[in-house]
Write an enzyme that holds these catalytic residues in place. Structure first.
Site, PDB file in Angstrom:
ATOM      1  N   ASP A  66       0.167  -7.641   1.743  1.00 56.29           N
ATOM      2  CA  ASP A  66       0.539  -6.218   1.727  1.00 56.29           C
ATOM      3  C   ASP A  66       2.050  -6.049   1.773  1.00 56.29           C
ATOM      4  O   ASP A  66       2.598  -5.318   2.607  1.00 56.29           O
ATOM      5  CB  ASP A  66      -0.128  -5.465   2.885  1.00 56.29           C
ATOM      6  CG  ASP A  66      -0.141  -3.953   2.650  1.00 56.29           C
ATOM      7  OD1 ASP A  66       0.374  -3.493   1.612  1.00 56.29           O
ATOM      8  OD2 ASP A  66      -0.662  -3.226   3.518  1.00 56.29           O
ATOM      9  N   SER A  74       4.634   2.387   8.058  1.00 56.28           N
ATOM     10  CA  SER A  74       4.312   1.231   7.217  1.00 56.28           C
ATOM     11  C   SER A  74       5.502   0.824   6.363  1.00 56.28           C
ATOM     12  O   SER A  74       6.114   1.653   5.684  1.00 56.28           O
ATOM     13  CB  SER A  74       3.132   1.557   6.309  1.00 56.28           C
ATOM     14  OG  SER A  74       1.966   1.775   7.058  1.00 56.28           O
ATOM     15  N   HIS A  91       0.808  -1.219   0.000  1.00 60.07           N
ATOM     16  CA  HIS A  91       0.000   0.000   0.000  1.00 60.07           C
ATOM     17  C   HIS A  91       0.839   1.266   0.000  1.00 60.07           C
ATOM     18  O   HIS A  91       0.359   2.337  -0.369  1.00 60.07           O
ATOM     19  CB  HIS A  91      -0.993  -0.004   1.181  1.00 60.07           C
ATOM     20  CG  HIS A  91      -0.396   0.331   2.514  1.00 60.07           C
ATOM     21  ND1 HIS A  91      -0.094  -0.631   3.460  1.00 60.07           N
ATOM     22  CD2 HIS A  91      -0.060   1.517   3.083  1.00 60.07           C
ATOM     23  CE1 HIS A  91       0.390  -0.051   4.534  1.00 60.07           C
ATOM     24  NE2 HIS A  91       0.429   1.261   4.331  1.00 60.07           N
TER      25      HIS A  91
END
Length: 357
Positions: free
Chosen positions: A198, A272, A167
């Site tokens: 992911d 992230s 992402h």
């Protein structure tokens, strides 16, 4: 644009036959140092991918340590991003030296490549020799001041390879990586991704840092201390990396997701894709998300504290191996390190990722 990696189409049968015949002939099987003990090459092909940005006019692939390059395996030019498939003789072992001769006369070389572990061997700009025989440094990238920007974190898992979340790079027209030494490097599309987990791995020529080692064992236990390292809330907090500490709260993620850990280490947007490390400095996961506290509060009337998630290191390792990448591994044994020391291990290998749209 950074879209999921797709398998390179196989060469037409006539070219495939030429590639296989060339690799199985003298170029791949003539005498050289014997293979290392235990290195018996399985009868499976590997591919050399031209990522130099230039057309190649010659390709040589010989057993590592051989004194010459043998003959040219190409029957015609190899375009940028083109791939050439080779099937070595089973006596050749696993380790090969690769050489591309480019149309402008320069050369790109890779040595001691383990083609048993890595079935795709990309030859990129970092391997191109400059005039006079030295290697040209990869030029630094420049930001596009007019682009819409998002950011995240990544970390080096092999030479010129950076792991992050899918992402973080989804929908990016360009991805830039800021290494620990301040250099800004451009990632080469396409990225290899696993949307379910992911995860994404980027090719970043220019040596963005040393690879971090993954934990080979023992299995991670509930309650173990962990450290995150990354770049949360870029533009609001420090422009440098941030370290947080916590524990592995649960061995599954949201709704019992078996691919994730739940962790108590604080996580913010921008973390992230960063490494989750144990107290010996080994990667045990990839930071991926935090629980949406406001949404949960609307349903429960209570605000959850420090409920965050990371993709398990074992899942990240499996993904990297499917991508032909073998990061270093180490057993997590011996005395633990303090958070400061773990941060010092992570720092040279953790990168800031800028997504330009």
């Amino acid at each position: 644009m950074f879209r999921p990696w797709r398998r390179t189409p196989l060469l037409p049968p006539c070219l495939l036959a030429i590639a296989l015949a060339a690799a199985a002939g003298p170029a791949a099987a003539q005498p050289g140092p014997p293979p290392a003990q235990g290195e018996i090459h399985p009868r499976e092909p590997f591919r050399v991918v031209n990522r130099t940005g230039q057309t190649a006019t010659a390709l040589h692939a010989v057993r590592s340590g051989r004194g010459d390059w043998g003959r040219n395996l190409l029957s015609g030019p190899l375009a940028p991003d083109g791939a050439f498939r080779l099937l070595p003789d089973e006596r050749a072992g696993c380790r090969f030296d690769i050489r591309l001769v480019l149309a402008d006369g320069r050369e790109a070389r890779l040595t001691n490549q383990n083609v048993c572990d890595n079935r795709v061997v990309p030859v990129g700009p970092a391997q191109v020799a400059a005039a006079g025989g030295g290697f040209a440094p990869v030029p630094e990238a420049r930001v596009n001041p007019g682009a819409r920007v998002a950011s995240g974190t990544g970390f080096v898992v092999a030479r010129d390879r950076v792991l992050t979340n899918q992402h973080v790079i989804a929908g990016c027209n360009r991805v830039l990586v800021r290494a620990a030494d301040g250099r800004l490097l451009a990632a080469v599309p396409p990225a290899r991704v696993d949307q379910q987990r992911d995860l994404a791995v980027l090719e970043v020529p220019g040596d963005p840092g040393p690879p971090l080692a993954f934990r080979a064992g023992p299995p991670v236990r509930r309650g173990e201390g962990v450290v995150t390292y990354g770049f949360p809330l870029s533009g609001l907090l420090s422009s440098g990396p941030t370290l947080t500490t916590g524990e592995v709260s649960a061995l599954a993620g949201l709704r019992d997701n078996p691919w994730q850990f739940q962790i108590s280490a604080p996580v913010q947007p921008g973390n992230s894709g960063g490494p989750l490390l144990d107290h010996r400095g080994l990667v045990v996961g990839v930071v991926v998300s935090k629980l949406n506290a406001q949404r949960v509060a609307r349903y429960t009337g209570d605000i959850p504290q420090n409920v965050n998630f990371a993709v398990k290191g074992s899942e990240a390792l499996a993904f990297l191996r499917r991508a032909g990448i073998a990061p270093p591994l180490a057993e997590s044994r011996g005395p633990e390190r303090g958070a400061v020391e773990v941060g010092e291990v992570a720092h040279p290998s953790t990168v800031f990722i800028r997504c330009e749209r």
